[in-house]
Design a protein around this motif. Structure first.
Motif, PDB file in Angstrom:
ATOM      1  N   MET A   1      19.736 -70.459  49.930  1.00  0.00           N
ATOM      2  CA  MET A   1      20.058 -69.491  48.698  1.00  0.00           C
ATOM      3  C   MET A   1      21.576 -69.827  48.323  1.00  0.00           C
ATOM      4  SD  MET A   1      17.337 -66.465  48.679  1.00  0.00           S
ATOM      5  CE  MET A   1      18.348 -65.446  47.852  1.00  0.00           C
ATOM      6  N   ASN A   2      21.570 -69.697  46.983  1.00  0.00           N
ATOM      7  CA  ASN A   2      23.240 -69.657  46.531  1.00  0.00           C
ATOM      8  C   ASN A   2      23.246 -68.782  45.557  1.00  0.00           C
ATOM      9  OD1 ASN A   2      21.982 -71.279  44.298  1.00  0.00           O
ATOM     10  ND2 ASN A   2      22.162 -73.080  45.573  1.00  0.00           N
ATOM     11  N   LYS A   3      24.388 -68.988  44.873  1.00  0.00           N
ATOM     12  CA  LYS A   3      24.808 -68.217  43.800  1.00  0.00           C
ATOM     13  C   LYS A   3      23.936 -68.344  42.549  1.00  0.00           C
ATOM     14  CE  LYS A   3      29.840 -67.252  44.280  1.00  0.00           C
ATOM     15  NZ  LYS A   3      30.952 -67.537  43.807  1.00  0.00           N
ATOM     16  N   ASP A   4      23.123 -69.371  42.294  1.00  0.00           N
ATOM     17  CA  ASP A   4      22.020 -69.762  41.298  1.00  0.00           C
ATOM     18  C   ASP A   4      21.125 -68.317  41.134  1.00  0.00           C
ATOM     19  OD1 ASP A   4      23.081 -71.880  40.697  1.00  0.00           O
ATOM     20  OD2 ASP A   4      21.516 -73.254  41.658  1.00  0.00           O
ATOM     21  N   ILE A   5      20.416 -67.748  42.308  1.00  0.00           N
ATOM     22  CA  ILE A   5      19.772 -66.582  42.568  1.00  0.00           C
ATOM     23  C   ILE A   5      20.163 -65.325  41.692  1.00  0.00           C
ATOM     24  CG2 ILE A   5      20.648 -65.765  44.561  1.00  0.00           C
ATOM     25  CD1 ILE A   5      16.969 -65.663  43.507  1.00  0.00           C
ATOM     26  N   PHE A   6      21.591 -65.233  41.968  1.00  0.00           N
ATOM     27  CA  PHE A   6      22.243 -64.054  41.148  1.00  0.00           C
ATOM     28  C   PHE A   6      22.327 -64.488  39.614  1.00  0.00           C
ATOM     29  CE2 PHE A   6      23.375 -62.777  45.391  1.00  0.00           C
ATOM     30  CZ  PHE A   6      23.253 -61.754  45.231  1.00  0.00           C
ATOM     31  N   PHE A   7      22.559 -65.742  39.321  1.00  0.00           N
ATOM     32  CA  PHE A   7      22.493 -66.311  37.812  1.00  0.00           C
ATOM     33  C   PHE A   7      21.400 -65.565  36.903  1.00  0.00           C
ATOM     34  CE2 PHE A   7      21.737 -69.052  34.448  1.00  0.00           C
ATOM     35  CZ  PHE A   7      22.582 -68.880  33.777  1.00  0.00           C
ATOM     36  N   ALA A   8      20.051 -66.185  37.846  1.00  0.00           N
ATOM     37  CA  ALA A   8      18.928 -65.580  37.637  1.00  0.00           C
ATOM     38  C   ALA A   8      18.521 -64.213  37.518  1.00  0.00           C
ATOM     39  CB  ALA A   8      17.965 -66.220  38.528  1.00  0.00           C
ATOM     40  N   ILE A   9      19.227 -63.402  38.409  1.00  0.00           N
ATOM     41  CA  ILE A   9      19.181 -62.119  38.298  1.00  0.00           C
ATOM     42  C   ILE A   9      19.881 -61.365  37.059  1.00  0.00           C
ATOM     43  CG2 ILE A   9      19.794 -59.854  39.450  1.00  0.00           C
ATOM     44  CD1 ILE A   9      19.393 -61.297  42.184  1.00  0.00           C
ATOM     45  N   GLU A  10      20.933 -62.148  36.954  1.00  0.00           N
ATOM     46  CA  GLU A  10      21.790 -61.515  35.579  1.00  0.00           C
ATOM     47  C   GLU A  10      20.964 -61.945  34.365  1.00  0.00           C
ATOM     48  OE1 GLU A  10      25.354 -63.132  35.887  1.00  0.00           O
ATOM     49  OE2 GLU A  10      26.107 -62.231  37.739  1.00  0.00           O
ATOM     50  N   GLN A  11      20.318 -63.128  34.191  1.00  0.00           N
ATOM     51  CA  GLN A  11      19.517 -63.320  32.953  1.00  0.00           C
ATOM     52  C   GLN A  11      18.253 -62.387  32.886  1.00  0.00           C
ATOM     53  OE1 GLN A  11      21.890 -65.575  31.534  1.00  0.00           O
ATOM     54  NE2 GLN A  11      20.138 -66.798  30.973  1.00  0.00           N
ATOM     55  N   ILE A  12      17.690 -62.037  34.188  1.00  0.00           N
ATOM     56  CA  ILE A  12      16.553 -61.281  34.141  1.00  0.00           C
ATOM     57  C   ILE A  12      16.988 -59.742  33.632  1.00  0.00           C
ATOM     58  CG2 ILE A  12      14.642 -59.998  35.425  1.00  0.00           C
ATOM     59  CD1 ILE A  12      14.730 -62.688  37.333  1.00  0.00           C
ATOM     60  N   GLU A  13      17.954 -59.487  33.880  1.00  0.00           N
ATOM     61  CA  GLU A  13      18.723 -58.248  33.654  1.00  0.00           C
ATOM     62  C   GLU A  13      18.880 -57.805  32.119  1.00  0.00           C
ATOM     63  OE1 GLU A  13      22.000 -54.913  35.294  1.00  0.00           O
ATOM     64  OE2 GLU A  13      22.736 -57.152  34.849  1.00  0.00           O
ATOM     65  N   ARG A  14      19.381 -59.070  31.471  1.00  0.00           N
ATOM     66  CA  ARG A  14      19.729 -59.255  30.407  1.00  0.00           C
ATOM     67  C   ARG A  14      18.299 -59.248  29.369  1.00  0.00           C
ATOM     68  NH1 ARG A  14      24.326 -62.123  31.522  1.00  0.00           N
ATOM     69  NH2 ARG A  14      23.334 -63.957  31.415  1.00  0.00           N
ATOM     70  N   ALA A  15      17.545 -60.062  29.715  1.00  0.00           N
ATOM     71  CA  ALA A  15      16.203 -60.482  29.109  1.00  0.00           C
ATOM     72  C   ALA A  15      15.119 -59.211  29.130  1.00  0.00           C
ATOM     73  CB  ALA A  15      15.905 -61.581  29.388  1.00  0.00           C
ATOM     74  N   LYS A  16      15.169 -58.643  30.585  1.00  0.00           N
ATOM     75  CA  LYS A  16      14.031 -57.948  30.869  1.00  0.00           C
ATOM     76  C   LYS A  16      14.369 -56.362  31.046  1.00  0.00           C
ATOM     77  CE  LYS A  16      10.931 -61.253  30.665  1.00  0.00           C
ATOM     78  NZ  LYS A  16       9.887 -61.453  29.604  1.00  0.00           N
ATOM     79  N   GLY A  17      15.712 -56.093  31.166  1.00  0.00           N
ATOM     80  CA  GLY A  17      16.166 -54.814  31.656  1.00  0.00           C
ATOM     81  C   GLY A  17      15.915 -54.215  32.869  1.00  0.00           C
ATOM     82  N   ILE A  18      15.910 -55.198  33.847  1.00  0.00           N
ATOM     83  CA  ILE A  18      15.544 -54.718  35.077  1.00  0.00           C
ATOM     84  C   ILE A  18      17.243 -54.750  35.837  1.00  0.00           C
ATOM     85  CG2 ILE A  18      14.603 -55.246  37.447  1.00  0.00           C
ATOM     86  CD1 ILE A  18      12.699 -56.929  35.887  1.00  0.00           C
ATOM     87  N   PRO A  19      17.548 -53.618  36.210  1.00  0.00           N
ATOM     88  CA  PRO A  19      18.894 -53.477  36.635  1.00  0.00           C
ATOM     89  C   PRO A  19      19.340 -54.471  37.889  1.00  0.00           C
ATOM     90  CG  PRO A  19      18.187 -51.334  36.318  1.00  0.00           C
ATOM     91  CD  PRO A  19      16.974 -52.207  36.301  1.00  0.00           C
ATOM     92  N   ARG A  20      20.438 -55.223  38.059  1.00  0.00           N
ATOM     93  CA  ARG A  20      20.368 -56.309  38.990  1.00  0.00           C
ATOM     94  C   ARG A  20      20.346 -55.470  40.416  1.00  0.00           C
ATOM     95  NH1 ARG A  20      26.014 -58.641  37.525  1.00  0.00           N
ATOM     96  NH2 ARG A  20      25.263 -58.206  35.677  1.00  0.00           N
ATOM     97  N   GLU A  21      21.058 -54.489  40.574  1.00  0.00           N
ATOM     98  CA  GLU A  21      21.105 -53.930  41.914  1.00  0.00           C
ATOM     99  C   GLU A  21      19.275 -53.341  42.257  1.00  0.00           C
ATOM    100  OE1 GLU A  21      22.368 -52.635  45.377  1.00  0.00           O
ATOM    101  OE2 GLU A  21      23.303 -53.611  43.726  1.00  0.00           O
ATOM    102  N   THR A  22      18.577 -53.254  41.349  1.00  0.00           N
ATOM    103  CA  THR A  22      17.021 -52.940  41.780  1.00  0.00           C
ATOM    104  C   THR A  22      16.656 -54.067  42.190  1.00  0.00           C
ATOM    105  OG1 THR A  22      17.143 -51.024  40.059  1.00  0.00           O
ATOM    106  CG2 THR A  22      15.319 -52.131  40.724  1.00  0.00           C
ATOM    107  N   LEU A  23      16.886 -55.349  41.696  1.00  0.00           N
ATOM    108  CA  LEU A  23      16.134 -56.499  41.847  1.00  0.00           C
ATOM    109  C   LEU A  23      16.773 -57.108  43.153  1.00  0.00           C
ATOM    110  CD1 LEU A  23      14.228 -58.389  40.970  1.00  0.00           C
ATOM    111  CD2 LEU A  23      15.828 -59.575  39.507  1.00  0.00           C
TER     112      LEU A  23
END
Length: 352
Positions: A1-23
């Motif tokens: 895994m690499n930083k792409d996973i955190f880019f995806a997490i940030e995208q999900i946080e903005r689009a779906k409202g799921i806090p990144r720390e929760t994810l």
């Protein structure tokens, strides 16, 4: 895994409202479960950490330095040797040791993807649930999708919903692909997502249609005081004006009957009687029996019964086909209604 996973997490946080720390915590918990399932070794006091800076996943265990020998021991081993149990481990220094398996990266990537997709689905379900929960007792437009036994599945674009057999109208044709309005009677959370139950027979459907079609009702100048409905056949609705300049019945009927026609069209021809509400039970009962003309109303509050007299030629009209008019009038007014013809007044003892 690499930083792409955190880019995806940030995208999900903005689009779906799921806090990144929760994810992030959800991914770490899933990775810990995957480690315990797929690898041998110490499973007690093990944790998986997803590094926010590098995107790397590492597995750690905690070991104890025996204060007597300086030897590093697994916690299980130290408990056995010391006989003290975990509540006494403070006597030995606890250290963190990395035990990441060489091929853990592949499992970690697959697990993280599964967790992210699951959380996206959960977030979408939660948003749909919240949206429709707020719309309980409201109208939605949907398309008949398919039939499952006697029940009908309706497509509401964002989710499929249920029109149970007991909320259908027997005279209506629920053709696949037909677009109709429905009344939401229930929204529940289930393991498969929100469960939305619709109705075509609920009196609330008629009420909400009037609120949508009649501006005076929507704006509060005209109030719907009571509804009695026999779905698919006939509805009586009592309305009251809060403004002396506004005719409640005329507002609901509309110019040349245009407003009420739109509603009857949506209800597939169901007849609608619009009655002016009155605080005087005699007046209200008399109007409720429309289109029949009433000669006299006598009330017995003790039994909550109204004895109503109508002209001889109006008796069948007042009662209605199979008693429908009288039955709906009774439900609308809340009084038991006994209808008699004027002839019975004339024939009563002492009457000339």
């Amino acid at each position: 895994m690499n930083k792409d996973i955190f880019f995806a997490i940030e995208q999900i946080e903005r689009a779906k409202g799921i806090p990144r720390e929760t994810l992030k915590q959800a991914i770490e918990a899933a990775l810990l479960s995957a480690y315990k399932k797929n690898f041998k070794g110490p499973h007690k006091a093990v944790e998986v950490i997803l590094d926010s800076n590098t995107g790397e996943v590492k597995v750690y265990t905690h070991k104890v330095i025996n204060p007597e020998t300086g030897e590093t021991l697994d916690i299980d081993e130290y408990e056995v040797l010391s006989g003290q149990g975990t509540n006494r481990l403070e006597s030995g220094e606890i250290v963190q040791v990395e035990i990441t398996p060489k091929d853990f990266g592949r499992i970690a990537a697959q697990t993280a993807k599964q967790v992210i997709m699951q959380r996206i689905r959960e977030a979408e379900r939660s948003l749909v649930y919240d949206e429709f929960l707020e719309r309980t007792e409201d109208i939605v437009t949907g398309v008949i999708n398919r039939k499952e036994g006697k029940n009908i599945i309706v497509d509401l674009e964002k989710i499929e919903s249920l029109l149970p057999s007991n909320e259908q109208i027997s005279s209506e044709n629920y053709r696949i692909g037909a677009r109709m309005k429905f009344y939401i009677i229930e929204v529940k959370k289930t393991s498969r997502g929100p469960r939305i139950v619709l109705s075509r027979s609920h009196p609330g459907l008629v009420k909400r249609l009037f609120e949508l079609e009649v501006p005076e009702v929507q704006e509060g100048f005209v109030t719907i005081k009571a509804i009695a409905r026999e779905p698919g056949a006939r509805t009586k609705i009592a309305v009251e004006s809060r403004d002396a300049k506004v005719d409640p019945v005329g507002s609901c009927i509309g110019n040349k009957g245009s407003r009420v026609k739109h509603i009857t069209d949506e209800l597939r021809g169901e007849k609608i009687d619009i009655i002016r509400w009155s605080n005087d039970p005699k007046v209200f009962i008399s109007d409720a029996l429309s289109p029949a003309h009433v000669t006299l109303v006598e009330l017995d509050p003790g039994s909550n019964t109204a004895l109503v007299y109508v002209p001889d030629d109006q008796l069948s009209l007042a009662i209605g086909k199979e008693g429908q008019n009288a039955r709906l009038s009774a439900r609308l007014t809340g009084w038991r209604i006994d209808i008699k013809s004027d002839r019975e007044i004339r024939e009563a003892p002492g009457q000339s």
